[in-house]
Design a protein around this motif. Structure first.
Motif, PDB file in Angstrom:
ATOM      1  N   SER A   1      -4.083 -10.694   8.610  1.00 13.39           N
ATOM      2  CA  SER A   1      -4.513  -9.317   8.889  1.00 13.39           C
ATOM      3  C   SER A   1      -3.517  -8.634   9.819  1.00 13.39           C
ATOM      4  N   PHE A   2      -3.092  -9.356  10.851  1.00 14.65           N
ATOM      5  CA  PHE A   2      -2.078  -8.819  11.762  1.00 14.65           C
ATOM      6  C   PHE A   2      -0.797  -8.463  11.007  1.00 14.65           C
ATOM      7  N   LEU A   3      -0.341  -9.344  10.126  1.00 15.38           N
ATOM      8  CA  LEU A   3       0.896  -9.078   9.391  1.00 15.38           C
ATOM      9  C   LEU A   3       0.774  -7.821   8.539  1.00 15.38           C
ATOM     10  N   LEU A   4      -0.356  -7.642   7.907  1.00 13.49           N
ATOM     11  CA  LEU A   4      -0.540  -6.441   7.086  1.00 13.49           C
ATOM     12  C   LEU A   4      -0.503  -5.178   7.947  1.00 13.49           C
ATOM     13  N   ARG A   5      -1.170  -5.210   9.085  1.00 16.71           N
ATOM     14  CA  ARG A   5      -1.189  -4.028   9.944  1.00 16.71           C
ATOM     15  C   ARG A   5       0.190  -3.753  10.539  1.00 16.71           C
ATOM     16  N   ALA A   6       0.891  -4.824  10.913  1.00 12.93           N
ATOM     17  CA  ALA A   6       2.264  -4.653  11.384  1.00 12.93           C
ATOM     18  C   ALA A   6       3.154  -4.165  10.254  1.00 12.93           C
ATOM     19  N   GLY A   7       2.886  -4.618   9.045  1.00 11.87           N
ATOM     20  CA  GLY A   7       3.656  -4.192   7.892  1.00 11.87           C
ATOM     21  C   GLY A   7       3.479  -2.726   7.566  1.00 11.87           C
ATOM     22  N   VAL A   8       2.289  -2.207   7.804  1.00 12.86           N
ATOM     23  CA  VAL A   8       2.056  -0.767   7.621  1.00 12.86           C
ATOM     24  C   VAL A   8       2.931   0.019   8.588  1.00 12.86           C
ATOM     25  N   LYS A   9       2.970  -0.433   9.827  1.00 12.87           N
ATOM     26  CA  LYS A   9       3.763   0.258  10.841  1.00 12.87           C
ATOM     27  C   LYS A   9       5.241   0.276  10.468  1.00 12.87           C
ATOM     28  N   LYS A  10       5.720  -0.815   9.889  1.00 13.65           N
ATOM     29  CA  LYS A  10       7.147  -0.915   9.559  1.00 13.65           C
ATOM     30  C   LYS A  10       7.470  -0.327   8.192  1.00 13.65           C
ATOM     31  N   GLY A  11       6.455   0.099   7.446  1.00 11.84           N
ATOM     32  CA  GLY A  11       6.693   0.675   6.134  1.00 11.84           C
ATOM     33  C   GLY A  11       6.892  -0.357   5.038  1.00 11.84           C
ATOM     34  N   PHE A  12       6.547  -1.626   5.303  1.00 15.33           N
ATOM     35  CA  PHE A  12       6.680  -2.666   4.282  1.00 15.33           C
ATOM     36  C   PHE A  12       5.561  -2.562   3.245  1.00 15.33           C
ATOM     37  N   VAL A  13       4.389  -2.141   3.679  1.00 24.33           N
ATOM     38  CA  VAL A  13       3.258  -1.928   2.776  1.00 24.33           C
ATOM     39  C   VAL A  13       2.615  -0.584   3.108  1.00 24.33           C
ATOM     40  N   THR A  14       1.963   0.016   2.128  1.00 19.13           N
ATOM     41  CA  THR A  14       1.284   1.290   2.352  1.00 19.13           C
ATOM     42  C   THR A  14      -0.107   1.029   2.916  1.00 19.13           C
ATOM     43  N   PRO A  15      -0.729   2.020   3.540  1.00 22.23           N
ATOM     44  CA  PRO A  15      -2.107   1.829   4.008  1.00 22.23           C
ATOM     45  C   PRO A  15      -3.054   1.447   2.878  1.00 22.23           C
ATOM     46  N   GLU A  16      -2.842   1.992   1.682  1.00 21.58           N
ATOM     47  CA  GLU A  16      -3.703   1.671   0.544  1.00 21.58           C
ATOM     48  C   GLU A  16      -3.538   0.210   0.129  1.00 21.58           C
ATOM     49  N   GLU A  17      -2.294  -0.266   0.122  1.00 24.45           N
ATOM     50  CA  GLU A  17      -2.052  -1.669  -0.200  1.00 24.45           C
ATOM     51  C   GLU A  17      -2.671  -2.577   0.854  1.00 24.45           C
ATOM     52  N   SER A  18      -2.540  -2.200   2.116  1.00 29.86           N
ATOM     53  CA  SER A  18      -3.103  -2.996   3.198  1.00 29.86           C
ATOM     54  C   SER A  18      -4.616  -3.094   3.081  1.00 29.86           C
TER      55      SER A  18
ATOM     56  N   GLN B   1      -9.627   0.095  -5.120  1.00 26.86           N
ATOM     57  CA  GLN B   1      -8.882  -0.092  -6.361  1.00 26.86           C
ATOM     58  C   GLN B   1      -7.536  -0.727  -6.055  1.00 26.86           C
ATOM     59  N   ARG B   2      -7.131  -1.672  -6.891  1.00 22.84           N
ATOM     60  CA  ARG B   2      -5.851  -2.333  -6.678  1.00 22.84           C
ATOM     61  C   ARG B   2      -4.719  -1.340  -6.911  1.00 22.84           C
ATOM     62  N   PRO B   3      -3.858  -1.117  -5.908  1.00 23.65           N
ATOM     63  CA  PRO B   3      -2.736  -0.181  -6.088  1.00 23.65           C
ATOM     64  C   PRO B   3      -1.785  -0.681  -7.177  1.00 23.65           C
ATOM     65  N   SER B   4      -1.337   0.213  -7.989  1.00 25.29           N
ATOM     66  CA  SER B   4      -0.410  -0.165  -9.064  1.00 25.29           C
ATOM     67  C   SER B   4       0.911  -0.666  -8.503  1.00 25.29           C
ATOM     68  N   SER B   5       1.189  -0.373  -7.237  1.00 24.40           N
ATOM     69  CA  SER B   5       2.451  -0.796  -6.623  1.00 24.40           C
ATOM     70  C   SER B   5       2.478  -2.287  -6.293  1.00 24.40           C
ATOM     71  N   LEU B   6       1.312  -2.951  -6.344  1.00 23.68           N
ATOM     72  CA  LEU B   6       1.253  -4.389  -6.089  1.00 23.68           C
ATOM     73  C   LEU B   6       1.477  -5.121  -7.406  1.00 23.68           C
ATOM     74  N   GLN B   7       2.471  -5.957  -7.446  1.00 22.50           N
ATOM     75  CA  GLN B   7       2.778  -6.698  -8.660  1.00 22.50           C
ATOM     76  C   GLN B   7       1.639  -7.661  -9.003  1.00 22.50           C
ATOM     77  N   GLU B   8       1.557  -8.003 -10.260  1.00 26.31           N
ATOM     78  CA  GLU B   8       0.466  -8.858 -10.729  1.00 26.31           C
ATOM     79  C   GLU B   8       0.494 -10.244 -10.070  1.00 26.31           C
ATOM     80  N   ASP B   9       1.680 -10.725  -9.728  1.00 30.98           N
ATOM     81  CA  ASP B   9       1.772 -12.046  -9.130  1.00 30.98           C
ATOM     82  C   ASP B   9       1.676 -12.014  -7.610  1.00 30.98           C
ATOM     83  N   CYS B  10       1.390 -10.847  -7.049  1.00 28.23           N
ATOM     84  CA  CYS B  10       1.215 -10.744  -5.596  1.00 28.23           C
ATOM     85  C   CYS B  10      -0.060 -11.466  -5.175  1.00 28.23           C
ATOM     86  N   TRP B  11      -0.004 -12.119  -4.021  1.00 29.30           N
ATOM     87  CA  TRP B  11      -1.207 -12.813  -3.521  1.00 29.30           C
ATOM     88  C   TRP B  11      -2.379 -11.842  -3.441  1.00 29.30           C
ATOM     89  N   SER B  12      -3.525 -12.289  -3.866  1.00 26.39           N
ATOM     90  CA  SER B  12      -4.760 -11.550  -3.635  1.00 26.39           C
ATOM     91  C   SER B  12      -5.955 -12.446  -3.920  1.00 26.39           C
TER      92      SER B  12
END
Length: 230
Positions: free
Chosen positions: A119-136, A219-230
């Motif tokens: 969870s921390f990595l996702l929130r830090a990733g939003v700040k750095k622009g690695f993932v979007t808020p919707e993806e997070s 809804q799963r963002p289309s920007s997340l690849q099918e093989d992405c962890w979830s």
């Protein structure tokens, strides 16, 4: 997804926020200046590396004790004692640790240590622009499904995180000193800081976020690849 549900998801990293003076509920771990160095501490310098790291939610440090928690809740006392006697010293110490901590964290064991850090990595990733808020939000919801599967309330989740952190803290101990070092983790400075800050800052928030409150699946963002962890 309404604001309370989003706060619930972001609170999965509350123990780390308590330790580092970060936000308990914002999409960004640090709302102001970015003070996280993911490359130094995690080896994460881009989006692909962050998304790959999320697999630790299922195959992280908690796997070290998963068998011990599994066996403890299923063995009769005589079977458990027989199991301990067959184990080498280090494994016996870890199984005894699982038995002592089970009443507080339950069958989830130390899985919250991995879930909270992802969870921390996702929130830090939003700040750095690695993932979007919707993806997070979508990936946080997947973390939440796991948290609710393994734990019944915030207290057992937080306990699981702290027990996992304690074991990680002493990972370099020898087989002979591991048990003693684990015993001292209750008075370890940073563990005490987490507990104090949660009591002072997060308890009212978590009390307002019922563990079983509705969490509509985004809804799963289309920007997340099918093989992405979830």
């Amino acid at each position: 997804m309404d604001e309370n549900a989003q706060h619930w998801l972001h609170a999965l990293s509350a123990p780390m926020a308590a330790l580092n003076g970060a936000s308990y509920t914002a999409p960004d771990y640090h709302e102001d200046e970015d003070r996280t160095d993911l490359e130094r501490w995690w080896g994460i310098a881009n989006r692909a590396q962050l998304l790959d790291m999320l697999g630790m939610a299922d195959n992280g440090h908690a796997s070290e004790l998963s068998e011990a928690y599994w066996q403890f809740q299923r063995c009769l006392p005589s079977q458990w004692q027989a199991l301990l006697e067959r184990l080498p010293l280090r494994e016996r110490t870890k199984h005894e640790y699982a038995a002592r901590t089970f009443p507080d964290c339950g069958p989830g064991g130390t899985r919250a240590w991995d879930l909270g850090r992802m969870s921390f990595l996702l929130r830090a990733g939003v700040k750095k622009g690695f993932v979007t808020p919707e993806e997070s939000l979508y990936l946080h919801h997947r973390l939440a499904l796991r948290a609710r599967h393994y734990y019944n309330n915030w207290n057992s989740y937080l306990a699981g995180y702290l027990f996992g952190k304690a074991l990680w803290n002493v990972a370099d101990s020898s087989d002979e000193t591991l048990a003693a070092h684990l015993e001292r983790q209750g008075s370890e400075h940073w563990n005490r800081c987490i507990l104090l800050n949660i009591r002072l800052g997060a308890d009212p928030l978590l009390a307002s976020l019922a563990w079983d409150m509705p969490l509509p699946e985004p809804q799963r963002p289309s920007s997340l690849q099918e093989d992405c962890w979830s």
